[in-house]
Design a protein around this motif. Structure first.
Motif, PDB file in Angstrom:
ATOM      1  N   PHE A 232      -5.247  -4.861  12.716  1.00  0.00           N
ATOM      2  CA  PHE A 232      -4.646  -3.621  12.211  1.00  0.00           C
ATOM      3  C   PHE A 232      -5.253  -3.244  10.868  1.00  0.00           C
ATOM      4  O   PHE A 232      -5.640  -2.088  10.638  1.00  0.00           O
ATOM      5  CB  PHE A 232      -3.138  -3.792  12.086  1.00  0.00           C
ATOM      6  N   ALA A 233      -5.344  -4.216   9.961  1.00  0.00           N
ATOM      7  CA  ALA A 233      -5.886  -3.938   8.634  1.00  0.00           C
ATOM      8  C   ALA A 233      -7.337  -3.470   8.704  1.00  0.00           C
ATOM      9  O   ALA A 233      -7.738  -2.548   7.981  1.00  0.00           O
ATOM     10  CB  ALA A 233      -5.773  -5.193   7.761  1.00  0.00           C
ATOM     11  N   LEU A 234      -8.116  -4.078   9.569  1.00  0.00           N
ATOM     12  CA  LEU A 234      -9.538  -3.741   9.664  1.00  0.00           C
ATOM     13  C   LEU A 234      -9.783  -2.391  10.330  1.00  0.00           C
ATOM     14  O   LEU A 234     -10.867  -1.817  10.178  1.00  0.00           O
ATOM     15  CB  LEU A 234     -10.286  -4.830  10.437  1.00  0.00           C
ATOM     16  N   THR A 235      -8.812  -1.887  11.061  1.00  0.00           N
ATOM     17  CA  THR A 235      -9.019  -0.628  11.788  1.00  0.00           C
ATOM     18  C   THR A 235      -8.305   0.552  11.130  1.00  0.00           C
ATOM     19  O   THR A 235      -8.233   1.627  11.724  1.00  0.00           O
ATOM     20  CB  THR A 235      -8.552  -0.768  13.252  1.00  0.00           C
ATOM     21  N   ARG A 236      -7.789   0.390   9.918  1.00  0.00           N
ATOM     22  CA  ARG A 236      -7.225   1.535   9.211  1.00  0.00           C
ATOM     23  C   ARG A 236      -8.358   2.451   8.750  1.00  0.00           C
ATOM     24  O   ARG A 236      -9.489   2.011   8.592  1.00  0.00           O
ATOM     25  CB  ARG A 236      -6.421   1.079   7.983  1.00  0.00           C
ATOM     26  N   PRO A 237      -8.051   3.733   8.533  1.00  0.00           N
ATOM     27  CA  PRO A 237      -9.072   4.630   7.978  1.00  0.00           C
ATOM     28  C   PRO A 237      -9.673   4.044   6.704  1.00  0.00           C
ATOM     29  O   PRO A 237      -9.000   3.324   5.956  1.00  0.00           O
ATOM     30  CB  PRO A 237      -8.288   5.917   7.680  1.00  0.00           C
ATOM     31  N   ALA A 238     -10.933   4.357   6.443  1.00  0.00           N
ATOM     32  CA  ALA A 238     -11.668   3.699   5.369  1.00  0.00           C
ATOM     33  C   ALA A 238     -11.031   3.886   4.001  1.00  0.00           C
ATOM     34  O   ALA A 238     -11.209   3.047   3.112  1.00  0.00           O
ATOM     35  CB  ALA A 238     -13.109   4.209   5.341  1.00  0.00           C
ATOM     36  N   TYR A 239     -10.275   4.963   3.813  1.00  0.00           N
ATOM     37  CA  TYR A 239      -9.663   5.200   2.503  1.00  0.00           C
ATOM     38  C   TYR A 239      -8.349   4.446   2.326  1.00  0.00           C
ATOM     39  O   TYR A 239      -7.748   4.477   1.245  1.00  0.00           O
ATOM     40  CB  TYR A 239      -9.431   6.708   2.284  1.00  0.00           C
ATOM     41  N   VAL A 240      -7.887   3.737   3.363  1.00  0.00           N
ATOM     42  CA  VAL A 240      -6.615   3.011   3.322  1.00  0.00           C
ATOM     43  C   VAL A 240      -6.882   1.527   3.083  1.00  0.00           C
ATOM     44  O   VAL A 240      -7.565   0.883   3.879  1.00  0.00           O
ATOM     45  CB  VAL A 240      -5.822   3.192   4.630  1.00  0.00           C
ATOM     46  N   ASN A 241      -6.339   0.983   2.006  1.00  0.00           N
ATOM     47  CA  ASN A 241      -6.449  -0.455   1.734  1.00  0.00           C
ATOM     48  C   ASN A 241      -5.061  -1.084   1.801  1.00  0.00           C
ATOM     49  O   ASN A 241      -4.171  -0.720   1.033  1.00  0.00           O
ATOM     50  CB  ASN A 241      -7.050  -0.705   0.349  1.00  0.00           C
ATOM     51  N   LEU A 242      -4.872  -2.005   2.699  1.00  0.00           N
ATOM     52  CA  LEU A 242      -3.627  -2.774   2.745  1.00  0.00           C
ATOM     53  C   LEU A 242      -3.799  -3.965   1.802  1.00  0.00           C
ATOM     54  O   LEU A 242      -4.312  -5.007   2.195  1.00  0.00           O
ATOM     55  CB  LEU A 242      -3.342  -3.232   4.173  1.00  0.00           C
ATOM     56  N   ASP A 243      -3.377  -3.775   0.559  1.00  0.00           N
ATOM     57  CA  ASP A 243      -3.580  -4.827  -0.440  1.00  0.00           C
ATOM     58  C   ASP A 243      -2.995  -6.157   0.004  1.00  0.00           C
ATOM     59  O   ASP A 243      -3.618  -7.205  -0.148  1.00  0.00           O
ATOM     60  CB  ASP A 243      -2.907  -4.443  -1.765  1.00  0.00           C
ATOM     61  N   LEU A 244      -1.781  -6.114   0.547  1.00  0.00           N
ATOM     62  CA  LEU A 244      -1.060  -7.348   0.859  1.00  0.00           C
ATOM     63  C   LEU A 244      -0.129  -7.130   2.042  1.00  0.00           C
ATOM     64  O   LEU A 244       0.642  -6.168   2.051  1.00  0.00           O
ATOM     65  CB  LEU A 244      -0.237  -7.799  -0.363  1.00  0.00           C
ATOM     66  N   MET A 245      -0.202  -8.026   3.015  1.00  0.00           N
ATOM     67  CA  MET A 245       0.747  -8.056   4.123  1.00  0.00           C
ATOM     68  C   MET A 245       1.394  -9.434   4.135  1.00  0.00           C
ATOM     69  O   MET A 245       0.718 -10.438   4.359  1.00  0.00           O
ATOM     70  CB  MET A 245       0.049  -7.798   5.461  1.00  0.00           C
ATOM     71  N   VAL A 246       2.696  -9.490   3.863  1.00  0.00           N
ATOM     72  CA  VAL A 246       3.462 -10.735   3.971  1.00  0.00           C
ATOM     73  C   VAL A 246       4.172 -10.701   5.315  1.00  0.00           C
ATOM     74  O   VAL A 246       4.937  -9.782   5.590  1.00  0.00           O
ATOM     75  CB  VAL A 246       4.475 -10.879   2.826  1.00  0.00           C
ATOM     76  N   ILE A 247       3.917 -11.699   6.147  1.00  0.00           N
ATOM     77  CA  ILE A 247       4.423 -11.692   7.520  1.00  0.00           C
ATOM     78  C   ILE A 247       5.187 -12.989   7.769  1.00  0.00           C
ATOM     79  O   ILE A 247       4.602 -14.077   7.730  1.00  0.00           O
ATOM     80  CB  ILE A 247       3.274 -11.571   8.537  1.00  0.00           C
ATOM     81  N   ARG A 248       6.481 -12.857   8.010  1.00  0.00           N
ATOM     82  CA  ARG A 248       7.312 -14.026   8.276  1.00  0.00           C
ATOM     83  C   ARG A 248       8.042 -13.857   9.596  1.00  0.00           C
ATOM     84  O   ARG A 248       8.265 -12.730  10.056  1.00  0.00           O
ATOM     85  CB  ARG A 248       8.371 -14.199   7.184  1.00  0.00           C
ATOM     86  N   PRO A 249       8.485 -14.954  10.207  1.00  0.00           N
ATOM     87  CA  PRO A 249       9.437 -14.834  11.306  1.00  0.00           C
ATOM     88  C   PRO A 249      10.734 -14.215  10.784  1.00  0.00           C
ATOM     89  O   PRO A 249      11.067 -14.362   9.605  1.00  0.00           O
ATOM     90  CB  PRO A 249       9.684 -16.289  11.747  1.00  0.00           C
ATOM     91  N   ARG A 250      11.451 -13.533  11.630  1.00  0.00           N
ATOM     92  CA  ARG A 250      12.725 -12.935  11.217  1.00  0.00           C
ATOM     93  C   ARG A 250      13.672 -13.983  10.638  1.00  0.00           C
ATOM     94  O   ARG A 250      14.434 -13.712   9.705  1.00  0.00           O
ATOM     95  CB  ARG A 250      13.379 -12.238  12.412  1.00  0.00           C
ATOM     96  N   ALA A 251      13.612 -15.202  11.166  1.00  0.00           N
ATOM     97  CA  ALA A 251      14.531 -16.249  10.722  1.00  0.00           C
ATOM     98  C   ALA A 251      14.180 -16.823   9.354  1.00  0.00           C
ATOM     99  O   ALA A 251      14.982 -17.531   8.752  1.00  0.00           O
ATOM    100  CB  ALA A 251      14.553 -17.387  11.746  1.00  0.00           C
TER     101      ALA A 251
END
Length: 263
Positions: A232-251
């Motif tokens: 997902f991060a690599l396929t965003r438009p070139a002007y979009v930078n996802l600085d940080l994605m924190v991904i946890r299980p819901r629990a």
């Protein structure tokens, strides 16, 4: 008038022989990227390459000469549009007072200096690719760093790993500042509890019972979930930078706060 289509973007994935790295290779290949899958275990890489069509490259990120060889290979075979720094790992769960210095050093070499060696080595290739594809107006290039929620909080027994991951996080954050204005994105992806075949097993020195207990009583993330986030991060438009994605299980709401309900 016919036009020649742009070649597929070429992405290097380190730590690609298992877990998140292998899942990232599968996902990115399915998305149409050319992928160089790099890791120490050549037999696993060859199996993955046969399955996905990725290029296998045997690499130890703690070996500077090996990283130099990789960079020379990439330069000679078409350059590079992005890197996913995934190689890393945790060793032990000792309190600071009982810290194993060899384990701490190994974690720092693998998680921090390994990411530094690879990123420093490929940056000229990424800049060249970005320029070749249109400079500031083109798709640019990408540095993805897979850290951990350990890079964003402490927990008892985890000082060695959290110290290394905090270092890796600061490396990527500082690099983003230093590359401001260049068409190179720097993306940090910080997973929480991800059940893979080896992470906890390695951490507990092959103790399968301890490793399994880490994921009991809740639904942990799977490697494919993090691979999906990388894609997902690599396929965003070139002007979009996802600085940080924190991904946890819901629990899981913190490194040591997990609602273990048994489901």
């Amino acid at each position: 008038m016919s036009t020649t289509p742009e070649p597929a973007r070429r992405i290097l994935v380190t730590g690609a022989s298992s877990g998140i790295g292998a899942a990232a290779v599968r996902h990115l290949r399915a998305e149409g990227f050319d992928v160089v899958a790099a890791a120490r275990r050549g037999d696993r890489l060859e199996t993955l390459a046969a399955e996905t069509g990725a290029e296998a490259y045997v690499l130890d990120v703690t070996d500077q000469s090996a990283v130099d060889g990789l960079v020379s290979h990439l330069e000679a075979t078409g350059g590079l549009d992005g890197v996913v720094n995934n190689a890393g790992g945790a060793f032990g769960l000792d309190p600071v007072e009982g810290a194993d210095l060899d384990q701490w050093q190994h974690m720092y070499e693998l998680n921090v200096l390994g990411t530094l060696r690879v990123t420093k080595g490929v940056l000229p290739l990424l800049r060249a690719a970005a320029e070749r594809r249109g400079g500031a107006d083109g798709p640019g290039a990408d540095v993805v760093v897979v850290t951990s929620t350990a890079a964003h909080g402490a927990y008892e027994g985890g000082a060695g790993y959290t110290a290394a991951k905090h270092g890796e996080r600061m490396l990527s954050t500082t690099l983003r500042w230093e590359l401001a204005g260049e068409p190179v994105r720097v993306i940090e992806i910080a997973p929480g509890a991800v059940e893979t075949e080896e992470f906890s097993l390695v951490r507990f020195d092959g103790d399968a019972e301890k490793a399994a207990a880490v994921y009991e009583g809740f639904q942990p993330l799977q490697a494919a979930d993090i691979a999906d986030a990388i894609g997902f991060a690599l396929t965003r438009p070139a002007y979009v930078n996802l600085d940080l994605m924190v991904i946890r299980p819901r629990a899981q709401v913190h490194n040591t706060k997990i609602a273990r309900t048994g489901v």
